[in-house]
Scaffold this motif. Sequence first.
Motif, PDB file in Angstrom:
ATOM      1  N   ASN A 181       0.834  -1.189   0.000  1.00  0.00           N
ATOM      2  CA  ASN A 181       0.000   0.000   0.000  1.00  0.00           C
ATOM      3  C   ASN A 181       0.877   1.251   0.000  1.00  0.00           C
ATOM      4  O   ASN A 181       1.815   1.359   0.783  1.00  0.00           O
ATOM      5  CB  ASN A 181      -0.911   0.000   1.228  1.00  0.00           C
ATOM      6  CG  ASN A 181      -1.912   1.131   1.218  1.00  0.00           C
ATOM      7  OD1 ASN A 181      -1.572   2.269   1.520  1.00  0.00           O
ATOM      8  ND2 ASN A 181      -3.143   0.824   0.861  1.00  0.00           N
ATOM      9  N   THR A 182       0.584   2.184  -0.882  1.00  0.00           N
ATOM     10  CA  THR A 182       1.400   3.397  -1.010  1.00  0.00           C
ATOM     11  C   THR A 182       0.653   4.665  -0.589  1.00  0.00           C
ATOM     12  O   THR A 182       1.173   5.764  -0.753  1.00  0.00           O
ATOM     13  CB  THR A 182       1.870   3.565  -2.466  1.00  0.00           C
ATOM     14  OG1 THR A 182       0.731   3.630  -3.332  1.00  0.00           O
ATOM     15  CG2 THR A 182       2.767   2.407  -2.885  1.00  0.00           C
ATOM     16  N   ILE A 183      -0.548   4.502  -0.063  1.00  0.00           N
ATOM     17  CA  ILE A 183      -1.322   5.656   0.390  1.00  0.00           C
ATOM     18  C   ILE A 183      -0.910   5.987   1.822  1.00  0.00           C
ATOM     19  O   ILE A 183      -0.755   5.099   2.659  1.00  0.00           O
ATOM     20  CB  ILE A 183      -2.832   5.370   0.329  1.00  0.00           C
ATOM     21  CG1 ILE A 183      -3.231   4.915  -1.088  1.00  0.00           C
ATOM     22  CG2 ILE A 183      -3.625   6.599   0.754  1.00  0.00           C
ATOM     23  CD1 ILE A 183      -2.890   5.903  -2.173  1.00  0.00           C
ATOM     24  N   VAL A 184      -0.734   7.285   2.093  1.00  0.00           N
ATOM     25  CA  VAL A 184      -0.327   7.705   3.435  1.00  0.00           C
ATOM     26  C   VAL A 184      -1.298   8.751   3.978  1.00  0.00           C
ATOM     27  O   VAL A 184      -2.040   9.377   3.227  1.00  0.00           O
ATOM     28  CB  VAL A 184       1.115   8.268   3.449  1.00  0.00           C
ATOM     29  CG1 VAL A 184       2.113   7.209   3.039  1.00  0.00           C
ATOM     30  CG2 VAL A 184       1.231   9.501   2.559  1.00  0.00           C
ATOM     31  N   ILE A 185      -1.252   8.917   5.295  1.00  0.00           N
ATOM     32  CA  ILE A 185      -2.051   9.943   5.954  1.00  0.00           C
ATOM     33  C   ILE A 185      -1.272  11.255   5.928  1.00  0.00           C
ATOM     34  O   ILE A 185      -0.090  11.289   6.279  1.00  0.00           O
ATOM     35  CB  ILE A 185      -2.369   9.542   7.405  1.00  0.00           C
ATOM     36  CG1 ILE A 185      -3.106   8.195   7.448  1.00  0.00           C
ATOM     37  CG2 ILE A 185      -3.191  10.630   8.090  1.00  0.00           C
ATOM     38  CD1 ILE A 185      -4.428   8.192   6.727  1.00  0.00           C
ATOM     39  N   GLY A 186      -1.928  12.343   5.532  1.00  0.00           N
ATOM     40  CA  GLY A 186      -1.260  13.631   5.437  1.00  0.00           C
ATOM     41  C   GLY A 186      -1.454  14.514   6.650  1.00  0.00           C
ATOM     42  O   GLY A 186      -0.533  15.207   7.081  1.00  0.00           O
ATOM     43  N   ASP A 187      -2.651  14.504   7.240  1.00  0.00           N
ATOM     44  CA  ASP A 187      -2.919  15.306   8.426  1.00  0.00           C
ATOM     45  C   ASP A 187      -4.276  14.899   8.973  1.00  0.00           C
ATOM     46  O   ASP A 187      -5.052  14.186   8.315  1.00  0.00           O
ATOM     47  CB  ASP A 187      -2.905  16.805   8.108  1.00  0.00           C
ATOM     48  CG  ASP A 187      -2.669  17.665   9.343  1.00  0.00           C
ATOM     49  OD1 ASP A 187      -2.409  17.106  10.426  1.00  0.00           O
ATOM     50  OD2 ASP A 187      -2.726  18.906   9.231  1.00  0.00           O
ATOM     51  N   MET A 188      -4.549  15.359  10.188  1.00  0.00           N
ATOM     52  CA  MET A 188      -5.830  15.092  10.845  1.00  0.00           C
ATOM     53  C   MET A 188      -6.159  16.289  11.710  1.00  0.00           C
ATOM     54  O   MET A 188      -5.281  16.864  12.358  1.00  0.00           O
ATOM     55  CB  MET A 188      -5.729  13.822  11.696  1.00  0.00           C
ATOM     56  CG  MET A 188      -6.996  13.419  12.419  1.00  0.00           C
ATOM     57  SD  MET A 188      -6.739  11.837  13.265  1.00  0.00           S
ATOM     58  CE  MET A 188      -8.314  11.615  14.082  1.00  0.00           C
ATOM     59  N   VAL A 189      -7.442  16.675  11.730  1.00  0.00           N
ATOM     60  CA  VAL A 189      -7.840  17.827  12.532  1.00  0.00           C
ATOM     61  C   VAL A 189      -9.213  17.564  13.137  1.00  0.00           C
ATOM     62  O   VAL A 189     -10.063  16.908  12.534  1.00  0.00           O
ATOM     63  CB  VAL A 189      -7.851  19.125  11.685  1.00  0.00           C
ATOM     64  CG1 VAL A 189      -8.934  19.088  10.623  1.00  0.00           C
ATOM     65  CG2 VAL A 189      -7.999  20.350  12.561  1.00  0.00           C
ATOM     66  N   ALA A 190      -9.400  18.047  14.377  1.00  0.00           N
ATOM     67  CA  ALA A 190     -10.655  17.835  15.088  1.00  0.00           C
ATOM     68  C   ALA A 190     -11.729  18.806  14.609  1.00  0.00           C
ATOM     69  O   ALA A 190     -11.456  19.983  14.372  1.00  0.00           O
ATOM     70  CB  ALA A 190     -10.437  18.011  16.587  1.00  0.00           C
ATOM     71  N   LEU A 191     -12.941  18.284  14.478  1.00  0.00           N
ATOM     72  CA  LEU A 191     -14.110  19.115  14.183  1.00  0.00           C
ATOM     73  C   LEU A 191     -14.959  19.334  15.424  1.00  0.00           C
ATOM     74  O   LEU A 191     -15.745  20.272  15.492  1.00  0.00           O
ATOM     75  CB  LEU A 191     -14.964  18.452  13.099  1.00  0.00           C
ATOM     76  CG  LEU A 191     -14.364  18.388  11.696  1.00  0.00           C
ATOM     77  CD1 LEU A 191     -15.210  17.502  10.796  1.00  0.00           C
ATOM     78  CD2 LEU A 191     -14.244  19.784  11.103  1.00  0.00           C
ATOM     79  N   GLY A 192     -14.801  18.464  16.421  1.00  0.00           N
ATOM     80  CA  GLY A 192     -15.597  18.537  17.637  1.00  0.00           C
ATOM     81  C   GLY A 192     -16.613  17.423  17.711  1.00  0.00           C
ATOM     82  O   GLY A 192     -17.015  16.829  16.698  1.00  0.00           O
TER      83      GLY A 192
END
Length: 429
Positions: free
Chosen positions: A304-315
């Motif tokens: 698998n070559t897909i990676v996570i770039g970022d994550m942010v909370a919405l609440g």
Amino acid sequence: MRLALTGILIIPSAFANSKTSQDYWVSGWASLPSETIITGPVSGHFIEPSLGVTTPFMGQPIPGWSGLLHIRDAIFWGMPDNGFGSKYNSQDFVLGMYRFNANVVEQINNTSKQGAIQIEKFLPFNDKRGILKNGKGVDFPITADFTQYKFESGRLSEFSVAQEIREQRWLTGFDFDVESVVLSDDGSFWVGEEFGPFLLHFDSSGALLEEPVPHPSLFSPFNPEVLAGLKEATLPASRGFEALAKSDIKSQLLVVPEAVSHDVQLRVSKNDERLLEIFIYDTSKKQYLDKTYLYRKDGEKTRNTIVIGDMVALGNGKYMLIERDSLFGENAKLKRIYQIDLKETDSEGVLDKSLLVDLLDIPDPHYIAPSSSSGIFSLPFDSIEGLAVLDKYTIAVSVDTNFPNQNARGGVAPDDTEIVFIRFNNALL
């Protein structure tokens, strides 16, 4: 200081609240020229000229944002990664946060006025408290401890370590590869990085506050204990903590590696590389919790070559994540933002996800972004790694340009640093 600045365009509020047939669209765009250099130590001693860019640089370039924090109005913190892509070619690149103001100019009657992104200050990360040489926790020599920069072989180069780096114990891209950042209520920064991978805690002045926090089982090839022969690497290089987000529980952080361990015994599923654990670190207890969440990336089960770039909370347990491939330009295939709710899982206990934005196909009906084509805007960059919430209808996405080696937009020059604002018909919060 040599600082070239460019403008930002945004649609006025009347436009932003108008009805559209699109679920989301471009509501603003900004760009910082790739040639922007700020005052600082000479850098780029260990990279080759590329795309018309000569080296070294008489200061510090800004190679995009790997972390993005929205402060208020049009004020942001932007955090580059370790600089030029590897440990040894980035030892003259100073890590830290750039506070900048995007002076918004409205687009009126199909004409626009030039605005400007103003960099207000640079906050260098540093070890002025001597945390990394106190004989406790994680200790290792940093660039500031050397008199000369080193080659990967360990041989000393002919280049002296900049006086500011040594005297101020500034941290460089040799020391850490910072990738993700969260702003705490007390003004301090928690940073996810890849060479440990570690969690790093800096105060509001940029000083390291406490020992780097290692993960119990994930070790990069550049982890000090791995380099010393005391541990074996369990992660590929550059697969550490690319995403970091606040939990609804104030003392907790959600920590996400880019990809799974290459040690199949540490995987949730030995045969499915898509399945990642989202770890929980409690800053008050100073430990990782046993509880984790399961997230399934796009792409193939193996290799698998897909990676996570970022994550942010919405609440209220909701979050956005970036998934991306490592291709750019015409070869880019997958750059997406998904939404998850920690309370919603499938029958296997894996978090449900819903597609929010295809970053290769963003409607731009008002032709705000200059590279829009037929009313469609695209972010065909390799590293899309910054994500911030502006209000309940609007998000910002920034790119890491991998300066000076990529030109996803084509042409002969490196990519500029772009930020795009995306507005939704329906409230996210």
